[in-house]
Design an enzyme around this catalytic site. Sequence first.
Site, PDB file in Angstrom:
ATOM      1  N   TYR A 130      98.078  -3.291  -1.266  1.00 28.15           N
ATOM      2  CA  TYR A 130      97.623  -3.496  -0.087  1.00 28.15           C
ATOM      3  C   TYR A 130      96.034  -3.814  -0.357  1.00 28.15           C
ATOM      4  O   TYR A 130      95.428  -3.006  -1.181  1.00 28.15           O
ATOM      5  CB  TYR A 130      97.475  -2.249   1.043  1.00 28.15           C
TER       6      TYR A 130
ATOM      7  N   GLU B  90      92.028  -8.709   5.648  1.00 28.71           N
ATOM      8  CA  GLU B  90      92.998  -7.933   5.198  1.00 28.71           C
ATOM      9  C   GLU B  90      94.158  -8.580   4.531  1.00 28.71           C
ATOM     10  O   GLU B  90      94.500  -9.651   5.033  1.00 28.71           O
ATOM     11  CB  GLU B  90      93.603  -6.984   6.336  1.00 28.71           C
TER      12      GLU B  90
END
Lengths: 289, 380
Positions: free
Chosen positions: B101, B189
């Site tokens: 992530y 993101e």
Amino acid sequence: MSILVNKNTNVVVQGITGHEGLFHTEQMLVYGTRIVAGVRPGKGGEWVVSGKVPIFDTVSSAVEATGADCSIIFVPARAAPDAILEAADAGIPLVVCITEGIPVQDMMRVRKYLDEKQVRLIGPNCPGLLTPGEAKVGIIPGHIGRPGNVGVVSRSGTLTYEVIHAITQRGMGQSTCVGIGGDPVHGLGFLETLELFEEDPHTDKIVLIGEIGGNDEERAAEFITDRLTKPVVAFIAGQTAPPGKRMGHAGAIVEGGTGTAAEKIKALEAAGARVARHPEEIADLLAGL
Amino acid sequence: MRLHEYQSKQIFAQNGIPIPRGRVASTAATAKEIAMELGGRVVIKAQVLVGGRGKAGGIRLARTPAEAEELATQILGMQIKGLPVRRVLVDEAAAIRSEIYLAVTNERNARRPVMVASAEGGVEIEQVAHDTPDKIVRLLVDPLLGLREYQAREIASRIELPRDHWKTFVQIARGLYQAYAACDATLAEINPLVITEDQRLIALDGKMVLDDNALSRHQDLAELRDIDEEAPVEVEARKYGLSYVAMDGDIGCMVNGAGLAMATMDIIKFNGGKPANFLDIGGGAGSDKVAAALRIILSDPGVHAILFNIFGGITRCDEVARGILAALESVETRVPMVVRLVGTNEAEGRRLLAGAKMETAATLSEAARKAVELAAQHAA
């Protein structure tokens, strides 16, 4: 008496020739604020408001000529970050930025730069400051306030007017009203303002008006517990508001569970603040202190 | 403003971040063609601006172009959380070894951008953050300097990324920060950033949210807005510079200022009512804007009363009154209304509205009580 501004504050208006700048300059003058200069690049040497206020091309020349020690900014969002930096570089210790709509990344850069300077920023996206009976540096309608011993600090605009109005209607008055602004990245916060009210001998009670989002109110609650001796009445707007639109996973990870009205109210009550259920109840709670 | 996955990933690619080969399609036939071009297995991904696409069946693996066509047909006929799927992204499938992530967003307390990373990426990342917060790495960035190479290496080291990948990871992290800064994003993101079986790093999924206040200086990005994904009423509200959020109550609210609007909703609830919406007409709203706001409130059939709460400062009460009158001329309605006007030009505002059939109130509490009563009567 007051914090931040009083009848001796000398104010320069950045963006004085714009529609809002000019309108509010007149309003501030009528209130009795000492407006000593205006700034509008390219119009230095001219005068506005029936020849009462001289215009300068730059903030530094205005400061040099008039000794201005406070600036209020009405320039549009795209030029406002520059206006704040210009005021700071001219050595002005207190800058009030009314402008709304400044991109967050601009404000992060501005704050980083200001952190290394001796300057207090109020706002942006705020209604400014009102010390009733002495000076208003901002857009809070002057007639709703009245001199007194209640210090008001708020993240909102018109909600602050509502509360000031209610306090005055109940026969009380305000030392200074501080609108710190609702943007995610802003200047003076609850903590610094509470500290100033704590030190001000003429402020006996404090009203704190918060909103959902962020955790400024939770941090203010800690400060109230640790440092504040004066009583606080608080209100948090947004108890019924729908949850904010989610900002991907990162928002949830960074902000965690903070930000709801219930959590803020719980933190403030635990710190000994009286929390009003609606804005008009603030005046009732104050009167009972 | 949220961008679609395919838009976000194109921006990532422009900033040196490896993304899968692929293209977007709005028909199953195009999806099949893309699958043929790519050869081999592909992933068909619904492009809608809501989370949980995978769990809703909007992300599927196709082994052949024929299967790609079949799955695209299914997905293009779906609705995900009420949004019809109008486009699918057809990406070459990756053989995934592990998922990372990586994101950058604004940290409002620190007043700086923050990089967030974890070696345990994927859809359960929030669970990871909740259960094992030490597996989430955060690193603040100086907004004047940007993300430096040593900082990106530090992140790689702290998430225990194998050293072979550090060089590419640094390039990806800096590319992500660059995309965030250049687009005035509030979020960029990558989830997941995968390490493939053949040891490549690829941004499989991407999400960007842009700062609405900055769109005026990014015309190219502003054009990426997908108004098909927004409720028509929100599109209409934005056109007039109004901030509107629909709720499920029956008392419509029109207020100047976000804080006061929320406080007005709170006091309606306190008096036993339920607000139908949040609506901030902003500062200095003229009569056009007020009229548009009233039409928007009345477009909700669930509204049984309307409360106007205006505390005039920059906003003038007489202008608001004119807007209400103008709107009432063009909109047929029997919904009862309560008006509270205080501040700049309040007397003139009240005088203008004296002829219209509406209740007036001096205080916010009184206005809320009246609105709650009227809504109950009207609904009955």
